[in-house]
Design an enzyme around this catalytic site. Structure first.
Site, PDB file in Angstrom:
ATOM      1  N   ASP A 110      10.634  32.826 114.677  1.00  0.00           N
ATOM      2  CA  ASP A 110      11.847  33.170 115.303  1.00  0.00           C
ATOM      3  C   ASP A 110      12.219  34.396 114.915  1.00  0.00           C
ATOM      4  O   ASP A 110      12.169  34.856 113.839  1.00  0.00           O
ATOM      5  CB  ASP A 110      12.776  31.994 115.188  1.00  0.00           C
ATOM      6  CG  ASP A 110      12.606  30.923 116.320  1.00  0.00           C
ATOM      7  OD1 ASP A 110      11.586  30.933 116.677  1.00  0.00           O
ATOM      8  OD2 ASP A 110      13.417  29.995 116.470  1.00  0.00           O
ATOM      9  N   ASP A 111      12.881  35.192 115.892  1.00  0.00           N
ATOM     10  CA  ASP A 111      13.441  36.431 115.759  1.00  0.00           C
ATOM     11  C   ASP A 111      12.691  37.629 115.726  1.00  0.00           C
ATOM     12  O   ASP A 111      11.491  37.425 115.588  1.00  0.00           O
ATOM     13  CB  ASP A 111      14.511  36.482 114.353  1.00  0.00           C
ATOM     14  CG  ASP A 111      15.532  35.352 114.416  1.00  0.00           C
ATOM     15  OD1 ASP A 111      15.611  34.742 115.909  1.00  0.00           O
ATOM     16  OD2 ASP A 111      16.005  34.936 113.391  1.00  0.00           O
ATOM     17  N   TYR A 161      19.559  29.113 117.589  1.00  0.00           N
ATOM     18  CA  TYR A 161      20.056  27.982 116.617  1.00  0.00           C
ATOM     19  C   TYR A 161      19.551  26.706 117.216  1.00  0.00           C
ATOM     20  O   TYR A 161      20.077  25.685 117.005  1.00  0.00           O
ATOM     21  CB  TYR A 161      21.694  28.026 116.608  1.00  0.00           C
ATOM     22  CG  TYR A 161      22.127  29.683 116.287  1.00  0.00           C
ATOM     23  CD1 TYR A 161      22.051  29.991 114.955  1.00  0.00           C
ATOM     24  CD2 TYR A 161      22.635  30.324 117.270  1.00  0.00           C
ATOM     25  CE1 TYR A 161      22.440  31.261 114.697  1.00  0.00           C
ATOM     26  CE2 TYR A 161      22.990  31.566 116.948  1.00  0.00           C
ATOM     27  CZ  TYR A 161      22.912  32.166 115.866  1.00  0.00           C
ATOM     28  OH  TYR A 161      23.521  33.428 115.281  1.00  0.00           O
ATOM     29  N   HIS A 191      13.630  34.595 123.092  1.00  0.00           N
ATOM     30  CA  HIS A 191      14.581  33.736 122.130  1.00  0.00           C
ATOM     31  C   HIS A 191      15.861  34.334 122.509  1.00  0.00           C
ATOM     32  O   HIS A 191      16.660  34.516 121.644  1.00  0.00           O
ATOM     33  CB  HIS A 191      13.960  34.182 120.889  1.00  0.00           C
ATOM     34  CG  HIS A 191      14.854  33.469 119.461  1.00  0.00           C
ATOM     35  ND1 HIS A 191      14.855  31.933 119.840  1.00  0.00           N
ATOM     36  CD2 HIS A 191      15.327  33.809 118.319  1.00  0.00           C
ATOM     37  CE1 HIS A 191      15.536  31.644 118.841  1.00  0.00           C
ATOM     38  NE2 HIS A 191      15.644  32.709 117.960  1.00  0.00           N
ATOM     39  N   HIS A 244      10.846  31.663 109.789  1.00  0.00           N
ATOM     40  CA  HIS A 244      11.502  33.140 110.072  1.00  0.00           C
ATOM     41  C   HIS A 244      10.856  34.039 109.261  1.00  0.00           C
ATOM     42  O   HIS A 244      11.202  33.737 107.791  1.00  0.00           O
ATOM     43  CB  HIS A 244      13.192  32.937 109.690  1.00  0.00           C
ATOM     44  CG  HIS A 244      13.851  32.359 110.877  1.00  0.00           C
ATOM     45  ND1 HIS A 244      13.827  30.733 110.798  1.00  0.00           N
ATOM     46  CD2 HIS A 244      14.542  32.518 112.075  1.00  0.00           C
ATOM     47  CE1 HIS A 244      14.512  30.212 111.687  1.00  0.00           C
ATOM     48  NE2 HIS A 244      15.097  31.493 112.586  1.00  0.00           N
ATOM     49  N   HIS A 252      20.819  36.704 120.761  1.00  0.00           N
ATOM     50  CA  HIS A 252      20.948  35.718 120.002  1.00  0.00           C
ATOM     51  C   HIS A 252      22.317  34.755 119.974  1.00  0.00           C
ATOM     52  O   HIS A 252      22.827  34.596 118.605  1.00  0.00           O
ATOM     53  CB  HIS A 252      20.320  35.845 118.530  1.00  0.00           C
ATOM     54  CG  HIS A 252      19.695  35.183 117.799  1.00  0.00           C
ATOM     55  ND1 HIS A 252      20.427  33.870 116.943  1.00  0.00           N
ATOM     56  CD2 HIS A 252      18.404  34.692 117.494  1.00  0.00           C
ATOM     57  CE1 HIS A 252      19.542  33.033 116.339  1.00  0.00           C
ATOM     58  NE2 HIS A 252      18.317  33.685 116.758  1.00  0.00           N
TER      59      HIS A 252
HETATM   60 ZN   LIG Z   1      16.709  32.873 116.037  1.00  0.00          ZN
END
Ligand SMILES: [Zn+2]
Length: 220
Positions: free
Chosen positions: A34-35, A126, A85, A181, A89
């Site tokens: 993620d991210d 989240y 995503h 992550h 965010h």
């Molecule tokens: Zn994230």
């Protein structure tokens, strides 16, 4: 269950298609990140995945794709799957239809603009989702993908590569979705754990698939 816990529940959604793992006897798992994308960390994780010959799924933010299009293109060129995503965010709970639509659509446009033509699922920032977000995603026919193995939930586990590896090896089941992550400096333990996680799961007989390949194994 309070509304906050409900919004973060991994296998519950009021409506719209969602999954956090797949029921299968086949020893397949999906590795998800993620991210990002961010410079340097993207190249670092891509090098590991190339060396281990693993295809993963990257849930990117629109904001970072726009800022770092080259890194996004490198992920695509390496044959990995991308996911949406959101753009900024935010916590997409108790929010408006317009905000949700904008977060989802602008990110989708950013990801398509760097040349990605593959399947595109959504992962809420989240893991938070309630009513408006699932409503919009179901209206658009977009599947939400959560996870069932997340070693970073515990700071004690997340701070140590060895602990991350043993947690994943212990918790994984056929059809699992693993969340890590690796796109920021604060996540060096996660980055360093990636080769060990891959080796440990291979040793247990698992093969790696992308989220959309895993989704094909869902019961109809
Ligand atoms: Zn994230």
């Amino acid at each position: 269950m309070g509304i906050w816990q409900l919004s973060a529940a991994r296998s519950f959604q009021l409506f719209g298609d969602m999954f956090n793992r797949v029921d299968t006897a086949e020893k397949v798992v999906a590795l998800t990140f993620d991210d990002g994308p961010t410079p340097r960390f993207t190249q670092e994780v891509l090098a590991v995945l190339k060396e281990k010959d693993v295809k993963a799924t990257f849930f990117l933010t629109g904001q970072e794709v726009t800022k770092n299009p080259q890194e996004a293109r490198e992920i695509v060129a390496a044959g990995h799957e991308l996911g949406n995503h959101s753009f900024t965010h935010p916590r997409l709970i108790l929010t408006t239809y317009g905000k949700v639509k904008s977060e989802v659509d602008t990110t989708e446009a950013a990801i398509r603009s760097i040349g990605y033509t593959g399947p595109l699922t959504f992962r809420p920032p989240y893991g938070k989702k309630l009513v408006v977000l699932p409503y919009y995603l179901s209206e658009r026919g977009i599947t939400s993908v959560m996870w069932d193995v997340s070693p970073e939930d515990s700071s004690e586990i997340g701070a140590s590569s060895d602990n991350i590896i043993s947690h994943v090896a212990d918790k994984v089941r056929p059809g699992s979705i693993i969340l890590l992550h690796v796109m920021y400096k604060s996540r060096q333990a996660s980055m360093a754990a990636v080769p060990g996680v891959i080796d440990a799961l291979r040793k247990k007989g698992y093969t790696f698939v992308t989220v959309s390949e895993l989704a094909k194994r869902r019961a109809k």
